[in-house]
Design a protein around this motif. Structure first.
Motif, PDB file in Angstrom:
ATOM      1  N   GLN A  15     -32.843  22.356 106.882  1.00  0.00           N
ATOM      2  CA  GLN A  15     -31.914  21.322 106.425  1.00  0.00           C
ATOM      3  C   GLN A  15     -32.635  20.469 105.379  1.00  0.00           C
ATOM      4  O   GLN A  15     -33.467  19.629 105.707  1.00  0.00           O
ATOM      5  CB  GLN A  15     -31.456  20.454 107.588  1.00  0.00           C
ATOM      6  N   VAL A  16     -32.312  20.698 104.111  1.00  0.00           N
ATOM      7  CA  VAL A  16     -33.058  20.082 103.005  1.00  0.00           C
ATOM      8  C   VAL A  16     -32.543  18.689 102.688  1.00  0.00           C
ATOM      9  O   VAL A  16     -33.325  17.767 102.467  1.00  0.00           O
ATOM     10  CB  VAL A  16     -33.010  20.983 101.755  1.00  0.00           C
ATOM     11  N   LEU A  17     -31.236  18.511 102.634  1.00  0.00           N
ATOM     12  CA  LEU A  17     -30.632  17.201 102.393  1.00  0.00           C
ATOM     13  C   LEU A  17     -29.797  16.822 103.604  1.00  0.00           C
ATOM     14  O   LEU A  17     -29.004  17.628 104.097  1.00  0.00           O
ATOM     15  CB  LEU A  17     -29.762  17.223 101.132  1.00  0.00           C
ATOM     16  N   LYS A  18     -29.952  15.568 104.051  1.00  0.00           N
ATOM     17  CA  LYS A  18     -29.340  15.142 105.312  1.00  0.00           C
ATOM     18  C   LYS A  18     -28.546  13.843 105.123  1.00  0.00           C
ATOM     19  O   LYS A  18     -28.939  12.785 105.590  1.00  0.00           O
ATOM     20  CB  LYS A  18     -30.422  14.940 106.370  1.00  0.00           C
ATOM     21  N   GLY A  19     -27.465  13.949 104.381  1.00  0.00           N
ATOM     22  CA  GLY A  19     -26.598  12.787 104.240  1.00  0.00           C
ATOM     23  C   GLY A  19     -27.053  11.808 103.184  1.00  0.00           C
ATOM     24  O   GLY A  19     -27.165  10.609 103.448  1.00  0.00           O
ATOM     25  N   ILE A  20     -27.297  12.289 101.977  1.00  0.00           N
ATOM     26  CA  ILE A  20     -27.743  11.434 100.875  1.00  0.00           C
ATOM     27  C   ILE A  20     -26.575  10.617 100.334  1.00  0.00           C
ATOM     28  O   ILE A  20     -25.530  11.168  99.966  1.00  0.00           O
ATOM     29  CB  ILE A  20     -28.359  12.281  99.740  1.00  0.00           C
ATOM     30  N   ALA A  30     -36.441   7.198  89.265  1.00  0.00           N
ATOM     31  CA  ALA A  30     -37.445   8.180  89.676  1.00  0.00           C
ATOM     32  C   ALA A  30     -37.174   8.596  91.113  1.00  0.00           C
ATOM     33  O   ALA A  30     -37.008   7.751  91.993  1.00  0.00           O
ATOM     34  CB  ALA A  30     -38.849   7.599  89.552  1.00  0.00           C
ATOM     35  N   ILE A  31     -37.112   9.910  91.330  1.00  0.00           N
ATOM     36  CA  ILE A  31     -36.936  10.456  92.671  1.00  0.00           C
ATOM     37  C   ILE A  31     -38.296  10.946  93.143  1.00  0.00           C
ATOM     38  O   ILE A  31     -38.859  11.885  92.575  1.00  0.00           O
ATOM     39  CB  ILE A  31     -35.912  11.605  92.681  1.00  0.00           C
ATOM     40  N   LEU A  32     -38.826  10.299  94.168  1.00  0.00           N
ATOM     41  CA  LEU A  32     -40.168  10.591  94.651  1.00  0.00           C
ATOM     42  C   LEU A  32     -40.103  11.134  96.073  1.00  0.00           C
ATOM     43  O   LEU A  32     -39.129  10.938  96.796  1.00  0.00           O
ATOM     44  CB  LEU A  32     -41.024   9.325  94.620  1.00  0.00           C
ATOM     45  N   GLY A  33     -41.184  11.788  96.466  1.00  0.00           N
ATOM     46  CA  GLY A  33     -41.290  12.316  97.815  1.00  0.00           C
ATOM     47  C   GLY A  33     -42.243  13.489  97.833  1.00  0.00           C
ATOM     48  O   GLY A  33     -42.552  14.083  96.792  1.00  0.00           O
ATOM     49  N   PRO A  34     -42.746  13.848  99.016  1.00  0.00           N
ATOM     50  CA  PRO A  34     -43.673  14.983  99.110  1.00  0.00           C
ATOM     51  C   PRO A  34     -42.978  16.298  98.792  1.00  0.00           C
ATOM     52  O   PRO A  34     -41.744  16.371  98.718  1.00  0.00           O
ATOM     53  CB  PRO A  34     -44.132  14.933 100.575  1.00  0.00           C
ATOM     54  N   ASN A  35     -43.778  17.347  98.592  1.00  0.00           N
ATOM     55  CA  ASN A  35     -43.215  18.670  98.355  1.00  0.00           C
ATOM     56  C   ASN A  35     -42.293  19.053  99.509  1.00  0.00           C
ATOM     57  O   ASN A  35     -42.611  18.837 100.674  1.00  0.00           O
ATOM     58  CB  ASN A  35     -44.326  19.710  98.226  1.00  0.00           C
ATOM     59  N   GLY A  36     -41.133  19.633  99.146  1.00  0.00           N
ATOM     60  CA  GLY A  36     -40.198  20.067 100.163  1.00  0.00           C
ATOM     61  C   GLY A  36     -39.287  18.984 100.703  1.00  0.00           C
ATOM     62  O   GLY A  36     -38.526  19.220 101.646  1.00  0.00           O
ATOM     63  N   VAL A 189     -44.667   7.321  86.455  1.00  0.00           N
ATOM     64  CA  VAL A 189     -43.450   6.777  87.067  1.00  0.00           C
ATOM     65  C   VAL A 189     -43.406   5.259  86.923  1.00  0.00           C
ATOM     66  O   VAL A 189     -42.368   4.676  86.581  1.00  0.00           O
ATOM     67  CB  VAL A 189     -43.381   7.176  88.555  1.00  0.00           C
ATOM     68  N   GLU A 190     -44.530   4.610  87.154  1.00  0.00           N
ATOM     69  CA  GLU A 190     -44.580   3.151  87.120  1.00  0.00           C
ATOM     70  C   GLU A 190     -44.244   2.599  85.736  1.00  0.00           C
ATOM     71  O   GLU A 190     -43.618   1.545  85.607  1.00  0.00           O
ATOM     72  CB  GLU A 190     -45.949   2.654  87.572  1.00  0.00           C
ATOM     73  N   GLU A 191     -44.640   3.319  84.695  1.00  0.00           N
ATOM     74  CA  GLU A 191     -44.427   2.835  83.328  1.00  0.00           C
ATOM     75  C   GLU A 191     -42.992   3.004  82.841  1.00  0.00           C
ATOM     76  O   GLU A 191     -42.545   2.255  81.977  1.00  0.00           O
ATOM     77  CB  GLU A 191     -45.378   3.539  82.369  1.00  0.00           C
ATOM     78  N   ILE A 192     -42.259   3.983  83.375  1.00  0.00           N
ATOM     79  CA  ILE A 192     -40.945   4.296  82.795  1.00  0.00           C
ATOM     80  C   ILE A 192     -39.764   3.888  83.677  1.00  0.00           C
ATOM     81  O   ILE A 192     -38.640   3.779  83.179  1.00  0.00           O
ATOM     82  CB  ILE A 192     -40.817   5.800  82.492  1.00  0.00           C
ATOM     83  N   SER A 193     -39.984   3.628  84.969  1.00  0.00           N
ATOM     84  CA  SER A 193     -38.865   3.556  85.910  1.00  0.00           C
ATOM     85  C   SER A 193     -38.275   2.157  86.058  1.00  0.00           C
ATOM     86  O   SER A 193     -38.995   1.157  86.071  1.00  0.00           O
ATOM     87  CB  SER A 193     -39.313   4.045  87.286  1.00  0.00           C
ATOM     88  N   ASP A 194     -36.943   2.116  86.205  1.00  0.00           N
ATOM     89  CA  ASP A 194     -36.249   0.889  86.564  1.00  0.00           C
ATOM     90  C   ASP A 194     -36.039   0.823  88.073  1.00  0.00           C
ATOM     91  O   ASP A 194     -36.119  -0.252  88.671  1.00  0.00           O
ATOM     92  CB  ASP A 194     -34.890   0.833  85.863  1.00  0.00           C
ATOM     93  N   GLN A 195     -35.730   1.972  88.659  1.00  0.00           N
ATOM     94  CA  GLN A 195     -35.508   2.075  90.095  1.00  0.00           C
ATOM     95  C   GLN A 195     -36.214   3.333  90.600  1.00  0.00           C
ATOM     96  O   GLN A 195     -36.416   4.283  89.841  1.00  0.00           O
ATOM     97  CB  GLN A 195     -34.011   2.186  90.418  1.00  0.00           C
ATOM     98  N   ILE A 196     -36.567   3.321  91.875  1.00  0.00           N
ATOM     99  CA  ILE A 196     -37.104   4.526  92.489  1.00  0.00           C
ATOM    100  C   ILE A 196     -36.386   4.758  93.820  1.00  0.00           C
ATOM    101  O   ILE A 196     -35.893   3.827  94.442  1.00  0.00           O
ATOM    102  CB  ILE A 196     -38.629   4.459  92.735  1.00  0.00           C
ATOM    103  N   ILE A 197     -36.309   6.029  94.203  1.00  0.00           N
ATOM    104  CA  ILE A 197     -35.955   6.346  95.575  1.00  0.00           C
ATOM    105  C   ILE A 197     -37.063   7.241  96.126  1.00  0.00           C
ATOM    106  O   ILE A 197     -37.665   8.026  95.397  1.00  0.00           O
ATOM    107  CB  ILE A 197     -34.583   7.032  95.726  1.00  0.00           C
ATOM    108  N   PHE A 198     -37.329   7.078  97.393  1.00  0.00           N
ATOM    109  CA  PHE A 198     -38.332   7.896  98.066  1.00  0.00           C
ATOM    110  C   PHE A 198     -37.606   8.717  99.122  1.00  0.00           C
ATOM    111  O   PHE A 198     -36.994   8.170 100.046  1.00  0.00           O
ATOM    112  CB  PHE A 198     -39.406   7.024  98.714  1.00  0.00           C
ATOM    113  N   ILE A 199     -37.628  10.046  98.938  1.00  0.00           N
ATOM    114  CA  ILE A 199     -36.958  10.956  99.865  1.00  0.00           C
ATOM    115  C   ILE A 199     -37.987  11.561 100.809  1.00  0.00           C
ATOM    116  O   ILE A 199     -39.045  12.027 100.376  1.00  0.00           O
ATOM    117  CB  ILE A 199     -36.213  12.075  99.111  1.00  0.00           C
TER     118      ILE A 199
END
Length: 235
Positions: A15-20, A30-36, A189-199
């Motif tokens: 189950q890769v995405l769980k109710g985004i 910027a969409i951040l998070g570990p591999n997978g 990421v820090e230089e260009i981003s307005d918002q980030i999400i961490f998945i």
């Protein structure tokens, strides 16, 4: 404006995405998070390269399900660009222009920016990884559409090319575009981003600005703040 509601995606037993749930407006997200964690899958759902099992994606209020025309307004840089190795760089540029039905688009400014002129008549299988990535960037930025999705755009780039890429992204942001970026390079990421999400494990674990993240984690350093999110999630 991109509105994502209750998005689920499963590959076999994974189950890769769980109710985004996510709303993406103008500026750089910027969409951040570990591999997978589901970053690339989320991007591919927006592009209809992957179909969600549940949930909806709307762009400017229109549901993209069973549609394709909306993709004409999106420029995409894939994490891995699998282009025919027997084509030259110039042949590839013209092929993409033909596919996008925009033969008059001027690629020369980006060729000059990334100093690609000596490589235009070389086949793609003769190029270094970094040069291929510059070609990939050229193709993504050439058409000037309102939505730009960049999946690991810094891969293989030298420091000078990375600075040029940052400048390009900031220039496109100033035009009022919606730009989605995934990257493992936190300084970038820090230089260009307005918002980030961490998945994490298919769910959004944090959404906000970098300053808000630092305040939440009580960390002054962005990279340490991201690491703190991971540590907290495993606690």
């Amino acid at each position: 404006m991109i509105t994502i509601t209750n998005l689920h995606k499963k590959f076999a037993d994974n189950q890769v995405l769980k109710g985004i749930d996510l709303t993406i407006g103008q500026g750089v997200l910027a969409i951040l998070g570990p591999n997978g964690s589901g970053k690339t899958t989320l991007n591919k759902c927006i592009l209809s390269m992957v179909y969600p099992d549940q949930g909806t994606i709307e762009i400017e209020g229109n549901n993209i399900a069973n549609q394709w025309q909306y993709r004409e307004n999106i420029d995409y840089l894939p994490q891995i660009a699998n282009f025919p190795n027997t084509l030259t760089v110039l042949e590839l540029i013209h092929m993409i222009k033909d596919l996008r039905n925009d033969k008059q688009k001027d690629h020369q400014p980006l060729v000059e920016l990334f100093k690609l002129t000596p490589f235009l008549n070389k086949k793609l299988n003769k190029l270094s990884g970094g040069t291929k990535q510059k070609v990939n960037i050229l193709l993504a930025f050439m058409f000037d559409n309102p939505i730009l999705i960049l999946d690991e755009p810094t891969t293989g780039l030298d420091p000078a090319a990375m600075i040029l890429l940052k400048q390009l992204i900031i220039k496109e942001k100033q035009k009022g575009k919606t730009i989605i970026v995934t990257s493992h390079i936190m300084s970038f990421v820090e230089e260009i981003s307005d918002q980030i999400i961490f998945i994490l494990e298919g769910k959004i674990y944090f959404k906000g600005s970098i300053d808000e993240l630092k305040e939440t984690t009580k960390q002054d350093n962005f990279e340490h703040a991201i690491a703190n999110l991971l540590i907290d999630s495993y606690a």
